[in-house]
Structures are given as C-alpha cells and as structure tokens.
Design an enzyme around this catalytic site. Sequence first.
Site, PDB file in Angstrom:
ATOM      1  N   HIS A   1     -22.224  40.901  26.623  1.00 55.54           N
ATOM      2  CA  HIS A   1     -23.458  41.670  26.785  1.00 55.54           C
ATOM      3  C   HIS A   1     -24.463  40.825  27.569  1.00 55.54           C
ATOM      4  CE1 HIS A   1     -26.534  44.627  25.846  1.00 55.54           C
ATOM      5  NE2 HIS A   1     -27.346  43.627  25.578  1.00 55.54           N
TER       6      HIS A   1
ATOM      7  N   SER B   1     -24.353  37.034  26.092  1.00 52.16           N
ATOM      8  CA  SER B   1     -23.786  36.754  24.770  1.00 52.16           C
ATOM      9  C   SER B   1     -22.403  37.377  24.679  1.00 52.16           C
ATOM     10  CB  SER B   1     -24.637  37.384  23.659  1.00 52.16           C
ATOM     11  OG  SER B   1     -25.993  37.017  23.769  1.00 52.16           O
TER      12      SER B   1
ATOM     13  N   ASN C   1     -17.130  41.704  22.812  1.00 51.24           N
ATOM     14  CA  ASN C   1     -17.852  42.352  23.910  1.00 51.24           C
ATOM     15  C   ASN C   1     -18.730  41.310  24.590  1.00 51.24           C
ATOM     16  OD1 ASN C   1     -19.041  44.559  25.459  1.00 51.24           O
ATOM     17  ND2 ASN C   1     -20.864  44.338  24.161  1.00 51.24           N
TER      18      ASN C   1
ATOM     19  N   ASP D   1     -24.169  46.473  19.970  1.00 51.13           N
ATOM     20  CA  ASP D   1     -24.403  45.092  20.431  1.00 51.13           C
ATOM     21  C   ASP D   1     -24.892  44.202  19.285  1.00 51.13           C
ATOM     22  OD1 ASP D   1     -23.699  45.805  23.052  1.00 51.13           O
ATOM     23  OD2 ASP D   1     -25.715  46.512  23.473  1.00 51.13           O
TER      24      ASP D   1
END
Length: 218
Positions: A117, A144, A115, A153
């Site tokens: 973020h 990140s 992911n 996250d």
Amino acid sequence: MSAPASPEPLRVAVFASGRGSNLQALHQAARRGELPVHIIGVFSDKAGSGAIAYAKTHGLTHSALDPKNFLDRDAFDAALMQAAAAVHPQLIVCAGFMRIISEAGIQHAPCPMINIHPSLLPKYPGLRTHARALEAGDAEHGASVHRVEPVLDGGRILSQAKIAVLPDDSVDALAERVLRIEHPLLIATVRAIAEGRIAMNEAADTRVSWLNHRLELE
Ligand code: GRF
C-alpha cells in the site's frame, strides 16, 4: 560430495489490476536468483491490465475474472479464491489489486495474503494516498506491506519504507518516488517471508524494522 539441495522456492500467486510493476519487480528478482520464489499464477479483475500482459509475455499462468460476470462481491471473491487455490500457493501477494476483498473471500483464501500500500500505514488507508500526504503537509511519505485482514488496508504491518516529501513535490513526482521504493520493499519482505524471517502465523509479531533502516536512506 554434492552441495546441499536449496529449499523449494515459495509458491507465490499475485493479484493485480494495474500496470503490474510490482509483479514485474518480484518476477525479475526471482529470475535473477535474488528471491527464492516461484510465481505460480497471476490473477486479475482486468483482462486488459499491464499485469496480465506481463504474465502473457513471460509465460506465467494467468487468469482474469470480470466482476460483471458475477452476481455480487462474494461470488466474485469465491471464484477468485478457487482459481488461486488451484495453483496451490503458499503466499498471495496483492500488488495493486484494486478491489476490496470481502471478509468471506479473505477467510476462504488458500494461504496467507499480503498487500503493498502506498502510504505509511496507519496513515491514509484507501485511495489518493500521495495527494493526502501532500495536503496534510507531511514531511515523510512511503509504502507499507501488511497482512490482508478484514479491515481495509488495516492488517498487521510487516514492513515499511519512507522517503522525504520535497518542498515542490507534485502528486505524480511523489508517487513516482514512492513506487521506486515499493519494489525493493516488496522484494525484501517477500524474501523475508520465503526465508522464514517473517512468520505468517497470527501469534508472531514480526514487524521488520530493519527494513526501515535499509530503505530509509533514499
Ligand atoms: C502501487 O502503488 C501499490 O502500492 C498500489 O497500487 C500500485 C500498483 O502499481 N497498491 P503496479 O501495478 O504494481 O505498478
């Protein structure tokens, strides 16, 4: 003598809910031959998203599932993972996928997931990251890329890129500058995975600090 065959491109599925600029950055880098990746599917919870529009325009396999058509989060996540599994991805990239994926969903993912973020995790998981960085008076902010694990996250951080917060920054100006470093960060990270420089198995600790040095210069 013929040239050695280049390795097969990594099969990447993208999960996205919004405008799709990270999807676009990945896809364009692959088209330019700068990323050994084949985007084999785009999956969304929003049929009207920019990401789905981009997939349609560029002939990418795509599917939008409406959460309203599912009994609960687990049922939605199971259908999402089943749809993704059907295209046989080796990596799922969440690029602005604005739904929390349940622990069961993550466990049923057909391959590792990452992911992107917009904060320097572990600072500011969740929403309003740019506003929170400004409110805190941070001197630096950034983005990140992390593994998706069953903590919001909170999965293992793979790469980060930083920018300076400017004295008169607004939320929008800061968000815009962070987005500009997200794209090269995501491309570089996916490239490092495709080329085997970031191992995706649990045992390896493969945070790539070299990325910081390259992207911190902004
Ligand atoms: C990006 O800021 C990403 O970090 C966050 O959502 C935003 C998605 O932007 N998770 P886009 O849809 O890729 O343009």
